[in-house]
Scaffold this active site. Structure first.
Site, PDB file in Angstrom:
ATOM      1  CG  ASP A 120      -2.114   0.805   0.761  1.00 22.25           C
ATOM      2  OD1 ASP A 120      -2.356   1.594   0.533  1.00 22.25           O
ATOM      3  OD2 ASP A 120      -3.428   0.342   1.570  1.00 22.25           O
TER       4      ASP A 120
ATOM      5  CG  ASP B 173      -4.249   6.314   0.905  1.00 20.21           C
ATOM      6  OD1 ASP B 173      -4.954   5.247   1.582  1.00 20.21           O
ATOM      7  OD2 ASP B 173      -4.263   6.825   1.214  1.00 20.21           O
TER       8      ASP B 173
ATOM      9  CD  GLU C 281      -9.160   4.861  -1.193  1.00 27.99           C
ATOM     10  OE1 GLU C 281      -9.641   4.651  -0.309  1.00 27.99           O
ATOM     11  OE2 GLU C 281      -7.599   4.653  -0.662  1.00 27.99           O
TER      12      GLU C 281
ATOM     13  CG  HIS D 248      -8.416  -0.044   5.203  1.00 28.19           C
ATOM     14  ND1 HIS D 248      -8.010  -0.713   4.010  1.00 28.19           N
ATOM     15  CD2 HIS D 248      -8.264   0.781   5.774  1.00 28.19           C
ATOM     16  CE1 HIS D 248      -7.656   0.202   3.538  1.00 28.19           C
ATOM     17  NE2 HIS D 248      -7.743   1.282   4.206  1.00 28.19           N
ATOM     18  CG  ASP D 249     -10.334   2.916   3.946  1.00 29.74           C
ATOM     19  OD1 ASP D 249     -10.547   3.002   4.881  1.00 29.74           O
ATOM     20  OD2 ASP D 249     -10.595   3.466   3.402  1.00 29.74           O
TER      21      ASP D 249
HETATM   22  C1  GLC Z   1      -7.921   6.777   1.897  1.00 31.13           C
HETATM   23  C2  GLC Z   1      -7.217   4.738   3.208  1.00 31.13           C
HETATM   24  C3  GLC Z   1      -7.681   5.015   4.565  1.00 31.13           C
HETATM   25  C4  GLC Z   1      -6.702   6.606   5.198  1.00 31.13           C
HETATM   26  C5  GLC Z   1      -7.408   7.104   3.672  1.00 31.13           C
HETATM   27  C6  GLC Z   1      -6.081   8.604   4.015  1.00 31.13           C
HETATM   28  O1  GLC Z   1      -8.641   5.901   1.778  1.00 31.13           O
HETATM   29  O2  GLC Z   1      -8.469   3.626   2.771  1.00 31.13           O
HETATM   30  O3  GLC Z   1      -7.853   4.765   5.735  1.00 31.13           O
HETATM   31  O4  GLC Z   1      -7.141   6.441   6.467  1.00 31.13           O
HETATM   32  O5  GLC Z   1      -7.402   6.483   2.930  1.00 31.13           O
HETATM   33  O6  GLC Z   1      -4.379   8.012   3.937  1.00 31.13           O
END
Ligand code: GLC
Ligand code: CA
Length: 574
Positions: free
Chosen positions: A132, A233, A275, A349-350
């Site tokens: 990641d 990310d 993402e 995880h979110d």
């Molecule tokens: C992404 C991650 C999340 C994190 C955010 C800031 O959305 O998946 O867990 O809090 O980025 O890095």
């Protein structure tokens, strides 16, 4: 062989990059990876949230040795790669998404040697490690930021996004994702810095070429270690224009992505997934263009937002509108066919556990609905991602507010309490949508702390681990685990899963999700009942004599029983 090794993706000889290229990798490796190009199209990935996966030293926090100790379990499931949520050095304000050293492993998770062992041990089992990468922002404890705040003339100052001000009125009214203003004032500089997430997560200034070069070189560092891909990310925020209030899909986004791909991902065969909360089908065609000019694929979220009230926050939920869900999937499946590539996921995880949101986590229907959701997703075109515990049908959890760890949950709790929401309302939202639902420790067995740790787990273990756990699943041929195992195997056996063209059936039906996938040779039908009712249903004529590939009931019966799901398949007789 040689010619291939020295050419770029299209076989043209390398020119400009030649030096950089040979400095950083060996010839043998290039040839090897060239053969692997596009391997991720038939792969299934598994996401590990290391903090909650397996603890080995009793501190209540999962670690790299824990992951190593469970590789055989993952190999048995049949996955091809592991996406590891961040394990780099971090003060853990946002569980590792606030990185203070991109080239060091956080001692909480282990050592660099553990990381190297993990990569090697995974590779032995045919499993690739995908790291990641948090490139949009770092931690305020990163040396870059510590230097940056010492003075405007420090070379690191320009690594971040600053605007002059009086400390009273922020440069504009942009809000941070975790609450509050997106600007924080540093009095000694007389300037505000921009942070899309927590105050402790300053955004990096991608307009500064030095920043980009540093990040690319970090990526090369991990590729050298044997990492075979990256999850990027919030990558759709790197081209932002903070003055205009633009975060997602900013003006320089695709320019930066192409440079990133050229400079850092030259290795053929790397799996890269961005993402991108702001992605739509048209943008995804750029991100995942078959020429590899940007990324392999993106995580898009149009399906995820459907069970929230339009125009409101994720905390304001509503029942899933199935017709809309089907339309979203149809548009992505058809929109990217041959011109891009989909990622397939419902959990991470979110997000809350999907079986508790779109399925039914009651004793009676948990297993059958978990399998139904998996059937719906794994029949599609794209690369599936399984989030740890999904293969066990792990569910959401209800905790009192003090027991939660997530910064987002606590910030939201305080913000909404201040706005006059009742405690009950706020807790209902957290139980439905809070990120810690997905972050409770992995349930390995029925014993104390579910076999996750011998110490005190950093986040409570779900009490339902006595029934829902890996040990029980492995010994039960009808478990959710074995169903996922079969889905993964099917994807590897029949090319229709990779190549078949998607057609949505019954688009207006509010209860049944059915579609076909067709190649010249093979035809796949996927049928899913999204409700706890028995529904009338007739298999289309052409599938009457087909093979039943997978089914979440042991018997056949007319119509569709609660959450019933099946895949049917036949081949043309040439
Ligand atoms: C992404 C991650 C999340 C994190 C955010 C800031 O959305 O998946 O867990 O809090 O980025 O890095
Ligand atoms: Ca530990």
């Amino acid at each position: 062989m040689l010619r291939i090794a020295m050419g770029d993706r299209k076989g043209r000889p390398y020119a400009g990059h030649l030096q950089y290229f040979f400095k950083e990798k060996t010839m043998a490796k290039v040839i090897l990876n060239k053969q692997k190009r596009g391997w991720w199209k038939s792969a299934v990935f598994y996401q590990i949230y290391p903090k909650s996966f397996q603890d080995t030293n009793g501190d209540g926090i999962g670690d790299l040795r824990g992951v190593i100790s469970r590789l055989d379990y993952l190999a048995e499931l049949g996955i091809d790669g592991i996406w590891m949520s961040p394990v780099c050095q971090s003060p853990q304000v946002d569980n590792g998404y606030d990185i203070s050293d991109y080239r060091a492993v956080d001692p909480m998770f282990g050592t660099m040697e553990d990381m190297e062992t993990l990569i090697a041990e995974a590779k032995k089992r045919g499993i690739s490690i995908i790291l990641d990468l948090v490139l949009n922002h770092c931690s305020d404890q990163h040396i870059w930021f510590k230097e940056a705040i010492t003075g405007k003339d420090n070379p690191y100052h320009d690594y971040f996004i600053w605007r002059d001000g009086d400390g009273v009125t922020p440069p504009n009214d942009m809000r941070a994702t975790f609450g509050g203003s997106a600007w924080t004032y540093v009095p000694q500089l007389g300037q505000w810095y921009f942070h899309q997430f927590a105050v402790e997560q300053p955004d990096l200034n991608w307009d500064n070429p030095m920043v980009r070069r540093e990040l690319y070189s970090t990526i090369r560092f991990w590729v050298q270690k044997g990492v075979e891909g990256f999850r990027l990310d919030v990558i759709d925020q790197i081209g932002k224009d903070a003055d205009k209030g633009i975060t997602n899909n900013g003006p320089r986004l695709h320019e930066f992505l192409r440079e990133l791909s050229r400079e850092a991902f030259q290795e053929e065969g790397l799996a890269t997934v961005g993402e991108a909360w702001g992605a739509d089908v048209e943008r995804a065609k750029l991100y995942s263009a078959p020429d590899g000019s940007e990324l392999s694929m993106v995580f898009q979220f149009q399906h995820i937002g459907l069970d929230q009230q339009p125009g409101k926050d994720k905390w304001d939920t509503r029942p899933l509108p199935l017709v809309q869900l089907k339309e979203v999937y149809r548009s992505w499946q058809q929109g990217l066919h041959n011109v891009g590539w989909n990622s397939l996921f419902m959990n991470n995880h979110d997000l809350p556990r999907i079986v508790s949101r779109w399925g039914n986590d009651s004793e009676e229907f948990r297993v059958v609905s978990a399998k139904m959701l998996a059937t719906m997703l794994h029949g599609m075109e794209g690369t599936p991602y399984i989030y740890q515990g999904e293969e066990l049908g792990m569910t959401n959890i209800k905790l009192p507010i003090e027991a939660y760890a997530d910064i987002e949950i606590h910030n939201m709790y305080n913000e909404r309490a201040a706005k006059g929401y009742t405690k009950e309302e706020v807790m209902e939202s957290i139980w439905a949508r809070g990120r810690d639902n997905a972050r409770t420790p992995m349930q390995w067995n029925a014993g104390e702390n579910a076999g996750f740790t011998t110490g005190k787990p950093w986040l409570p273990v779900n009490p339902n681990h006595t029934g829902i756990n890996a040990e029980a699943a492995l010994s039960d041929p009808d478990s959710v685990f074995h169903y996922y195992q079969k889905l993964i195997e099917l994807r590897k056996t029949l090319e229709v899963f990779r190549d078949g063209e998607f057609t949505l059936l019954l688009p207006k039906d509010e209860k049944i999700f059915a579609y076909t996938r067709d190649t010249k040779k093979g035809h796949l039908l996927v049928v899913c009942n999204f409700t706890a009712e028995t529904l009338p249903y007739e298999v289309p004529e052409t599938f009457r004599n087909s093979r039943l590939l997978i089914h979440n009931y042991k018997t056949t019966a007319p119509g569709l029983r609660p959450y019933e799901a099946a895949m049917l398949y036949y081949e043309e007789q040439f």
